[in-house]
Design a protein around this motif. Sequence first.
Motif, PDB file in Angstrom:
ATOM      1  N   PHE A 196       0.747  -1.321  -0.111  1.00  0.00           N
ATOM      2  CA  PHE A 196      -0.083   0.043  -0.126  1.00  0.00           C
ATOM      3  C   PHE A 196       0.763   1.078  -0.003  1.00  0.00           C
ATOM      4  CE2 PHE A 196      -2.665  -3.101   2.203  1.00  0.00           C
ATOM      5  CZ  PHE A 196      -3.802  -3.194   1.453  1.00  0.00           C
ATOM      6  N   PHE A 197       2.115   1.470   0.332  1.00  0.00           N
ATOM      7  CA  PHE A 197       3.063   2.353   0.461  1.00  0.00           C
ATOM      8  C   PHE A 197       4.278   2.586  -0.438  1.00  0.00           C
ATOM      9  CE2 PHE A 197       0.610   1.560   4.361  1.00  0.00           C
ATOM     10  CZ  PHE A 197       0.079   2.763   4.899  1.00  0.00           C
ATOM     11  N   VAL A 198       4.652   3.783  -0.387  1.00  0.00           N
ATOM     12  CA  VAL A 198       6.033   3.859  -1.022  1.00  0.00           C
ATOM     13  C   VAL A 198       6.670   5.039  -0.143  1.00  0.00           C
ATOM     14  CG1 VAL A 198       4.964   4.209  -3.447  1.00  0.00           C
ATOM     15  CG2 VAL A 198       4.982   6.079  -2.268  1.00  0.00           C
ATOM     16  N   HIS A 199       8.029   4.953  -0.297  1.00  0.00           N
ATOM     17  CA  HIS A 199       8.981   5.875   0.473  1.00  0.00           C
ATOM     18  C   HIS A 199       8.668   7.115   0.175  1.00  0.00           C
ATOM     19  CE1 HIS A 199      11.191   2.862   2.495  1.00  0.00           C
ATOM     20  NE2 HIS A 199      11.671   2.440   1.211  1.00  0.00           N
ATOM     21  N   ASP A 200       8.625   8.025   1.196  1.00  0.00           N
ATOM     22  CA  ASP A 200       8.257   9.629   0.858  1.00  0.00           C
ATOM     23  C   ASP A 200       9.466  10.164   0.518  1.00  0.00           C
ATOM     24  OD1 ASP A 200       6.687  11.965   0.515  1.00  0.00           O
ATOM     25  OD2 ASP A 200       6.472  12.130   2.557  1.00  0.00           O
ATOM     26  N   SER A 201       9.673  10.823  -0.550  1.00  0.00           N
ATOM     27  CA  SER A 201      10.848  11.757  -0.940  1.00  0.00           C
ATOM     28  C   SER A 201      12.127  11.037  -0.837  1.00  0.00           C
ATOM     29  CB  SER A 201      10.617  13.188  -0.211  1.00  0.00           C
ATOM     30  OG  SER A 201       9.293  13.542  -0.562  1.00  0.00           O
ATOM     31  N   GLY A 202      12.206   9.901  -0.831  1.00  0.00           N
ATOM     32  CA  GLY A 202      13.608   9.416  -0.554  1.00  0.00           C
ATOM     33  C   GLY A 202      13.848   8.818   0.852  1.00  0.00           C
ATOM     34  N   ASP A 203      12.988   9.511   1.841  1.00  0.00           N
ATOM     35  CA  ASP A 203      13.267   8.992   3.190  1.00  0.00           C
ATOM     36  C   ASP A 203      12.889   7.842   3.629  1.00  0.00           C
ATOM     37  OD1 ASP A 203      13.466   9.045   5.875  1.00  0.00           O
ATOM     38  OD2 ASP A 203      12.916  11.167   6.152  1.00  0.00           O
ATOM     39  N   THR A 204      13.724   6.888   3.829  1.00  0.00           N
ATOM     40  CA  THR A 204      13.175   5.507   4.123  1.00  0.00           C
ATOM     41  C   THR A 204      12.428   5.254   5.398  1.00  0.00           C
ATOM     42  OG1 THR A 204      15.475   4.923   4.875  1.00  0.00           O
ATOM     43  CG2 THR A 204      15.056   4.751   2.637  1.00  0.00           C
ATOM     44  N   SER A 205      12.524   6.314   6.423  1.00  0.00           N
ATOM     45  CA  SER A 205      11.944   6.120   7.481  1.00  0.00           C
ATOM     46  C   SER A 205      10.363   6.830   7.470  1.00  0.00           C
ATOM     47  CB  SER A 205      12.491   6.837   8.634  1.00  0.00           C
ATOM     48  OG  SER A 205      12.446   8.474   8.241  1.00  0.00           O
ATOM     49  N   LYS A 206       9.948   7.474   6.337  1.00  0.00           N
ATOM     50  CA  LYS A 206       8.445   8.061   6.136  1.00  0.00           C
ATOM     51  C   LYS A 206       8.038   7.104   4.974  1.00  0.00           C
ATOM     52  CE  LYS A 206       9.796  12.326   7.819  1.00  0.00           C
ATOM     53  NZ  LYS A 206      10.039  13.864   7.641  1.00  0.00           N
ATOM     54  N   TRP A 207       6.890   7.008   5.210  1.00  0.00           N
ATOM     55  CA  TRP A 207       5.904   6.157   4.265  1.00  0.00           C
ATOM     56  C   TRP A 207       4.675   6.972   3.716  1.00  0.00           C
ATOM     57  CZ3 TRP A 207       7.661   1.639   2.071  1.00  0.00           C
ATOM     58  CH2 TRP A 207       8.793   0.982   2.808  1.00  0.00           C
ATOM     59  N   ARG A 208       4.361   6.978   2.325  1.00  0.00           N
ATOM     60  CA  ARG A 208       3.200   7.383   2.142  1.00  0.00           C
ATOM     61  C   ARG A 208       2.003   6.546   1.162  1.00  0.00           C
ATOM     62  NH1 ARG A 208       2.941   9.408  -2.771  1.00  0.00           N
ATOM     63  NH2 ARG A 208       5.207   9.509  -3.154  1.00  0.00           N
ATOM     64  N   LEU A 209       0.821   6.620   1.354  1.00  0.00           N
ATOM     65  CA  LEU A 209      -0.005   5.749   0.780  1.00  0.00           C
ATOM     66  C   LEU A 209       0.234   5.903  -0.745  1.00  0.00           C
ATOM     67  CD1 LEU A 209      -3.380   5.653   2.802  1.00  0.00           C
ATOM     68  CD2 LEU A 209      -2.206   3.696   1.960  1.00  0.00           C
ATOM     69  N   LYS A 210       0.161   4.884  -1.554  1.00  0.00           N
ATOM     70  CA  LYS A 210       0.127   4.930  -2.996  1.00  0.00           C
ATOM     71  C   LYS A 210      -1.297   5.486  -3.201  1.00  0.00           C
ATOM     72  CE  LYS A 210       2.904   0.778  -3.516  1.00  0.00           C
ATOM     73  NZ  LYS A 210       3.051  -0.523  -3.872  1.00  0.00           N
ATOM     74  N   GLY A 211      -1.373   6.459  -4.110  1.00  0.00           N
ATOM     75  CA  GLY A 211      -2.647   7.147  -4.449  1.00  0.00           C
ATOM     76  C   GLY A 211      -3.803   6.014  -4.998  1.00  0.00           C
ATOM     77  N   HIS A 212      -3.310   4.971  -5.809  1.00  0.00           N
ATOM     78  CA  HIS A 212      -4.370   4.167  -6.446  1.00  0.00           C
ATOM     79  C   HIS A 212      -4.443   3.075  -5.477  1.00  0.00           C
ATOM     80  CE1 HIS A 212      -0.237   3.472  -7.673  1.00  0.00           C
ATOM     81  NE2 HIS A 212      -0.165   2.236  -7.353  1.00  0.00           N
ATOM     82  N   ALA A 213      -3.898   2.982  -4.229  1.00  0.00           N
ATOM     83  CA  ALA A 213      -4.168   1.929  -3.306  1.00  0.00           C
ATOM     84  C   ALA A 213      -4.915   2.433  -1.992  1.00  0.00           C
ATOM     85  CB  ALA A 213      -2.740   1.475  -2.788  1.00  0.00           C
ATOM     86  N   GLU A 214      -5.234   3.756  -1.956  1.00  0.00           N
ATOM     87  CA  GLU A 214      -5.701   4.275  -0.805  1.00  0.00           C
ATOM     88  C   GLU A 214      -7.029   3.638  -0.482  1.00  0.00           C
ATOM     89  OE1 GLU A 214      -6.839   8.414   1.224  1.00  0.00           O
ATOM     90  OE2 GLU A 214      -5.888   8.583  -0.665  1.00  0.00           O
TER      91      GLU A 214
END
Length: 468
Positions: A196-214
């Motif tokens: 469901f997620f991707v790394h946020d702006s290359g910061d491997t400690s932060k995750w962001r929901l994939k838009g199409h998986a929300e």
Amino acid sequence: MNLTYGDFLEQKRLDLADGGFGVEKGILNRRLFEWQRDIVEWSLRKGKAALFEDCGLGKTFQQLEFANQVCWHENTNVIILAPLAVAQQTKAEGERFGISVNIIENQADIKKGINITNYEKLDKFNFGMFGGVVLDESSILKHSGSKIRREITKIFSGTPFRLPCTATPAPNDFMEIGHHAEFLGVMSQAEMLATFFVHDSGDTSKWRLKGHAEGKFWEWIASWACVLQKPSDLGYDDVGYTLPPLIIHEHIVKSTNLEDIDGQTLLIPRTTMSLNERRKARKLSLEDRVGVAADIANSIDGQALVWCDLNAESEALKKAINGAVEVKGSDTNKHKTESMTGFTDGSVRALVSKPSIAGWGMNWQNSNNMIFVGLSDSFEAYYQAIRRQWRFGQKSPVNVHLVISEAEGAVKANIERKQRDTERMTRELIKHTQKILQAEIRQTTRITEGYAAAETMVVPDWLGRVAG
């Protein structure tokens, strides 16, 4: 054929298949509200489910009835793991509702039925003899480096019935959601992140929901977790579930010693400070803050909860407040339990402790006054401490006194910002899951009997003639 991401998700089984058993609503404890019975039915049908319910919604009663039904239906034992002093509270709650609960300290204490112990005693038991486990205040699963979290997940990985219960998690706290899913055996945290997620702006400690998986992500949560702030979130009546006013009283202490960390005197206190600087400021203002807090506590006609963050604060407060009992980390479990239970039954007038020690799991609607002698940076600790008194079932306005030095103003602003963010994000979580949950949970109120025809239907001649 090109496989879209949506097709990929459809091919994976993302929801948690039912692994429990169905019950007739009529056999559940009649003192449960309708919405509570429906949630218990749903969780029993699931077998493995999480209750993310706000403070005061009766999670203890629901988890007791869940455990009671598992014991009876499966002819097995259930273990409840709880924070310190909550075991006695849960046993008393069980007695109120006619459910027997046995407090255990070691293996020899285990009896048939529902047993309860503290998280600290994990090493004293063989948990293989339990067919069900309930985690009271399951936010203990939150911390990724937690030894207890890893132990609990491993110990109960084969337990058929699992029910972690805690207040509503923040929707952006994906690690807490992932750890609950991992405990239930729904999906590992690594799988959840990859799906469901991707790394946020290359910061491997932060995750962001994939838009199409929300959409699929919220649907997935709703398949195994009940997210609830009030009964109306699932379409029920909110009668009796309106919180009284929360009144915040701010007491700014003017520090008489404004040395900075370099030993130089400041004419104006700095409100934007590092963590180390704030700790220094707290120590410098300790005597003044304790004096103000003691005056407030001693003027209160009734009980008072007094929260602090430093050992020196705790010791000074105990000496300055009339009838105060101190609970600190180095105390024996016996002293901690007796002191917190004493505050529950009213024999302790003022309880002095840290939120990290006494701020979880206790129901203290018997009191409506609390004092924070300074604030830490943890919004979760602050929120949980307040919710010991400000919870459904509280009949009086709750007074929260914040005694802070001039230099701690930035901490208060930070706490307020986090509170607004949490409220907004919790509304989002409920918005995304409530329709799915209403269909999942409220279907239990619509029981229909299947019909199997025993004879072939024959249309009468006269009806055929009329139709012709």
